[in-house]
Design an enzyme around this catalytic site. Structure first.
Site, PDB file in Angstrom:
ATOM      1  N   GLY A  49       0.765  -1.240   0.000  1.00  0.00           N
ATOM      2  CA  GLY A  49       0.000   0.000   0.000  1.00  0.00           C
ATOM      3  C   GLY A  49       0.794   1.288   0.000  1.00  0.00           C
ATOM      4  O   GLY A  49       0.225   2.365  -0.193  1.00  0.00           O
ATOM      5  N   ASP A  50       2.118   1.216   0.229  1.00  0.00           N
ATOM      6  CA  ASP A  50       2.905   2.458   0.278  1.00  0.00           C
ATOM      7  C   ASP A  50       4.347   2.196  -0.152  1.00  0.00           C
ATOM      8  O   ASP A  50       5.296   2.621   0.501  1.00  0.00           O
ATOM      9  CB  ASP A  50       2.874   3.048   1.696  1.00  0.00           C
ATOM     10  N   LEU A  51       4.497   1.520  -1.288  1.00  0.00           N
ATOM     11  CA  LEU A  51       5.823   1.179  -1.786  1.00  0.00           C
ATOM     12  C   LEU A  51       6.457   2.399  -2.435  1.00  0.00           C
ATOM     13  O   LEU A  51       5.886   3.012  -3.347  1.00  0.00           O
ATOM     14  CB  LEU A  51       5.706   0.038  -2.804  1.00  0.00           C
ATOM     15  N   ASN A  55      10.720   3.819   1.765  1.00  0.00           N
ATOM     16  CA  ASN A  55      10.304   2.640   2.520  1.00  0.00           C
ATOM     17  C   ASN A  55      11.085   1.393   2.126  1.00  0.00           C
ATOM     18  O   ASN A  55      10.730   0.282   2.512  1.00  0.00           O
ATOM     19  CB  ASN A  55       8.805   2.384   2.337  1.00  0.00           C
ATOM     20  N   THR A  89       1.464   7.259  -1.126  1.00  0.00           N
ATOM     21  CA  THR A  89       1.985   8.609  -1.259  1.00  0.00           C
ATOM     22  C   THR A  89       1.728   9.144  -2.667  1.00  0.00           C
ATOM     23  O   THR A  89       1.832   8.411  -3.648  1.00  0.00           O
ATOM     24  CB  THR A  89       3.495   8.604  -0.974  1.00  0.00           C
TER      25      THR A  89
END
Length: 211
Positions: A49-51, A55, A89
């Site tokens: 969900g937020d690669l 991260n 993001t």
């Protein structure tokens, strides 16, 4: 992590060290394998969900590890009350999330594609040159197949002594950018599967190591 994040290596203004082409491909393979595990080999199917590069953490051996699972979701459930709406993001989240679509594994593939293009070009999807008419995806797509060398981060390109070696390296760069473009298509159904990504990147690495 000892070597901080991929974002730091790509964009730090204080570091004099830059990632080589082989390092970039190896990092991308590590991330693709991690995403493939989450989607296809984990006991429960998980979407990160937020690669994005910040991260992706690098250990002592420059092996990449995917971190920050704050937005992760077990697919097929709404147990964390985050099944619809914008996730991830800006710049890395797929367009369908902005339309309220549920989180899907194809969303991670989109984020991976944008991350790959950032790794190879050195440009963030939110850089000033990108706007409504030009995105990182379009910037990369427009370079295929004959202008790819012109958009690659200079630090990733090592001058080859022979024409044959230079040709092989250029073919690898084209193939890598093609993967990034294919993964970051607007339509989820048109995106390359993460299993195919792992296979293609491994083939590219094999060719580069033989040059």
């Amino acid at each position: 992590m000892p070597n901080e994040s991929l974002h730091d290596w790509l964009h730090s203004s204080t570091s004099t060290q830059r990632l080589s082409l082989l390092q970039r491909i190896n990092i991308l393979i590590d991330v693709a394998i991690a995403v493939n595990y989450l989607h296809n080999h984990c006991p429960i199917t998980i979407s990160h969900g937020d690669l994005k590069p910040s991260n992706i953490l690098l250990d002592d051996d420059m092996v990449a590890h995917v971190g920050d699972f704050g937005l992760a979701q077990i697919l097929g459930t709404d147990s964390n009350n985050n099944s619809t709406g914008v996730k991830g993001t800006i710049g890395y989240a797929p367009p369908e999330y902005g339309l309220g679509s549920e989180m899907r594994s194809s969303g991670d593939v989109y984020s991976f594609g944008i991350t790959l293009l950032e790794v190879m070009t050195g440009k963030k999807p939110t850089d000033d040159i990108f706007n409504e008419d030009l995105s990182l995806h379009k910037f990369a797509s427009m370079s295929l197949p004959d202008q790819v060398v012109n958009i690659i981060d200079d630090a990733a390109i090592v001058e080859q002594r022979t024409e044959v070696k230079a040709k092989k390296m250029e073919e690898c760069l084209v193939s890598t950018i093609h993967i990034g473009v294919s993964c970051s298509m607007d339509s989820p159904t048109q995106r390359m599967s993460i299993e195919h990504v792992v296979h293609e990147l491994q083939h590219i690495l094999d060719v580069l190591q033989s040059i």
